[in-house]
Motif scaffolding. Structure first.
Motif, PDB file in Angstrom:
ATOM      1  N   ILE A  63       0.888  -1.162   0.000  1.00  0.00           N
ATOM      2  CA  ILE A  63       0.000   0.000   0.000  1.00  0.00           C
ATOM      3  C   ILE A  63       0.930   1.217   0.000  1.00  0.00           C
ATOM      4  O   ILE A  63       1.875   1.264   0.787  1.00  0.00           O
ATOM      5  N   PRO A  64       0.707   2.176  -0.870  1.00  0.00           N
ATOM      6  CA  PRO A  64       1.629   3.315  -0.996  1.00  0.00           C
ATOM      7  C   PRO A  64       1.930   4.020   0.327  1.00  0.00           C
ATOM      8  O   PRO A  64       1.082   4.092   1.210  1.00  0.00           O
ATOM      9  N   ASP A  65       3.135   4.506   0.418  1.00  0.00           N
ATOM     10  CA  ASP A  65       3.609   5.291   1.575  1.00  0.00           C
ATOM     11  C   ASP A  65       3.620   4.501   2.874  1.00  0.00           C
ATOM     12  O   ASP A  65       3.329   5.037   3.943  1.00  0.00           O
ATOM     13  N   GLY A  66       3.939   3.213   2.795  1.00  0.00           N
ATOM     14  CA  GLY A  66       4.090   2.407   3.998  1.00  0.00           C
ATOM     15  C   GLY A  66       2.797   2.092   4.717  1.00  0.00           C
ATOM     16  O   GLY A  66       2.798   1.879   5.917  1.00  0.00           O
ATOM     17  N   GLY A  67       1.685   2.027   4.003  1.00  0.00           N
ATOM     18  CA  GLY A  67       0.390   1.769   4.637  1.00  0.00           C
ATOM     19  C   GLY A  67       0.108   0.316   4.928  1.00  0.00           C
ATOM     20  O   GLY A  67      -0.834   0.001   5.626  1.00  0.00           O
ATOM     21  N   GLY A  68       0.920  -0.589   4.391  1.00  0.00           N
ATOM     22  CA  GLY A  68       0.694  -2.012   4.608  1.00  0.00           C
ATOM     23  C   GLY A  68       0.872  -2.790   3.321  1.00  0.00           C
ATOM     24  O   GLY A  68       1.553  -2.345   2.396  1.00  0.00           O
ATOM     25  N   ILE A  69       0.208  -3.931   3.247  1.00  0.00           N
ATOM     26  CA  ILE A  69       0.312  -4.816   2.086  1.00  0.00           C
ATOM     27  C   ILE A  69      -1.090  -5.287   1.709  1.00  0.00           C
ATOM     28  O   ILE A  69      -1.918  -5.570   2.579  1.00  0.00           O
ATOM     29  N   ALA A  70      -1.325  -5.388   0.415  1.00  0.00           N
ATOM     30  CA  ALA A  70      -2.576  -5.947  -0.092  1.00  0.00           C
ATOM     31  C   ALA A  70      -2.259  -7.230  -0.850  1.00  0.00           C
ATOM     32  O   ALA A  70      -1.201  -7.353  -1.465  1.00  0.00           O
ATOM     33  N   GLU A  71      -3.175  -8.171  -0.788  1.00  0.00           N
ATOM     34  CA  GLU A  71      -3.033  -9.439  -1.502  1.00  0.00           C
ATOM     35  C   GLU A  71      -4.271  -9.602  -2.383  1.00  0.00           C
ATOM     36  O   GLU A  71      -5.381  -9.272  -1.968  1.00  0.00           O
ATOM     37  N   TYR A  72      -4.057 -10.097  -3.598  1.00  0.00           N
ATOM     38  CA  TYR A  72      -5.190 -10.274  -4.499  1.00  0.00           C
ATOM     39  C   TYR A  72      -4.961 -11.416  -5.468  1.00  0.00           C
ATOM     40  O   TYR A  72      -3.839 -11.874  -5.666  1.00  0.00           O
ATOM     41  N   LEU A  73      -6.059 -11.864  -6.068  1.00  0.00           N
ATOM     42  CA  LEU A  73      -6.055 -12.955  -7.034  1.00  0.00           C
ATOM     43  C   LEU A  73      -6.572 -12.425  -8.365  1.00  0.00           C
ATOM     44  O   LEU A  73      -7.680 -11.884  -8.431  1.00  0.00           O
ATOM     45  N   ILE A  74      -5.771 -12.586  -9.409  1.00  0.00           N
ATOM     46  CA  ILE A  74      -6.189 -12.180 -10.748  1.00  0.00           C
ATOM     47  C   ILE A  74      -6.921 -13.355 -11.387  1.00  0.00           C
ATOM     48  O   ILE A  74      -6.357 -14.431 -11.551  1.00  0.00           O
ATOM     49  N   LYS A  75      -8.174 -13.150 -11.718  1.00  0.00           N
ATOM     50  CA  LYS A  75      -8.996 -14.189 -12.358  1.00  0.00           C
ATOM     51  C   LYS A  75      -9.032 -13.888 -13.858  1.00  0.00           C
ATOM     52  O   LYS A  75      -9.938 -13.207 -14.342  1.00  0.00           O
ATOM     53  N   THR A  76      -8.036 -14.392 -14.574  1.00  0.00           N
ATOM     54  CA  THR A  76      -7.903 -14.049 -15.993  1.00  0.00           C
ATOM     55  C   THR A  76      -9.099 -14.527 -16.823  1.00  0.00           C
ATOM     56  O   THR A  76      -9.528 -13.812 -17.734  1.00  0.00           O
ATOM     57  N   GLU A  77      -9.625 -15.691 -16.538  1.00  0.00           N
ATOM     58  CA  GLU A  77     -10.760 -16.202 -17.312  1.00  0.00           C
ATOM     59  C   GLU A  77     -12.005 -15.345 -17.137  1.00  0.00           C
ATOM     60  O   GLU A  77     -12.818 -15.216 -18.057  1.00  0.00           O
ATOM     61  N   GLU A  78     -12.162 -14.746 -15.962  1.00  0.00           N
ATOM     62  CA  GLU A  78     -13.315 -13.892 -15.674  1.00  0.00           C
ATOM     63  C   GLU A  78     -13.011 -12.412 -15.917  1.00  0.00           C
ATOM     64  O   GLU A  78     -13.899 -11.575 -15.799  1.00  0.00           O
TER      65      GLU A  78
END
Length: 89
Positions: A63-78
């Motif tokens: 997350i910009p400016d040291g706000g943390g971390i985000a995790e995500y899943l890219i669903k290419t078929e959808e």
């Protein structure tokens, strides 16, 4: 192809929705997460993102400016993204 068709819709998981709804989450951090979500919608393979431990289409991004971390899943078929977790610092 229109600009809307180029976007990757981003859906928050239940855990992310709960994090964003938490009144203790600082407004500045909430704004950074929303901006990051828009950036992911424009390009899920952000230069600042890295493959997550799960491998495959899973990604993590700071997350910009040291706000943390985000995790995500890219669903290419959808042609969509699931924002799975937010780890605020």
């Amino acid at each position: 192809m229109s600009d809307a068709e180029d976007l990757w819709p981003v859906e928050p998981s239940t855990a992310v929705a709960e994090t964003l709804a938490d009144p203790a989450l600082p407004v500045e951090l909430f704004s950074k997460i929303v901006a990051l979500t828009m950036a992911i919608a424009e390009d899920p393979w952000l230069d600042s993102s890295e493959p997550a431990l799960q491998g495959g289409a899973w990604r993590t991004v700071p997350i910009p400016d040291g706000g943390g971390i985000a995790e995500y899943l890219i669903k290419t078929e959808e042609h969509s993204v699931l924002l799975t977790r937010i780890f605020p610092f």
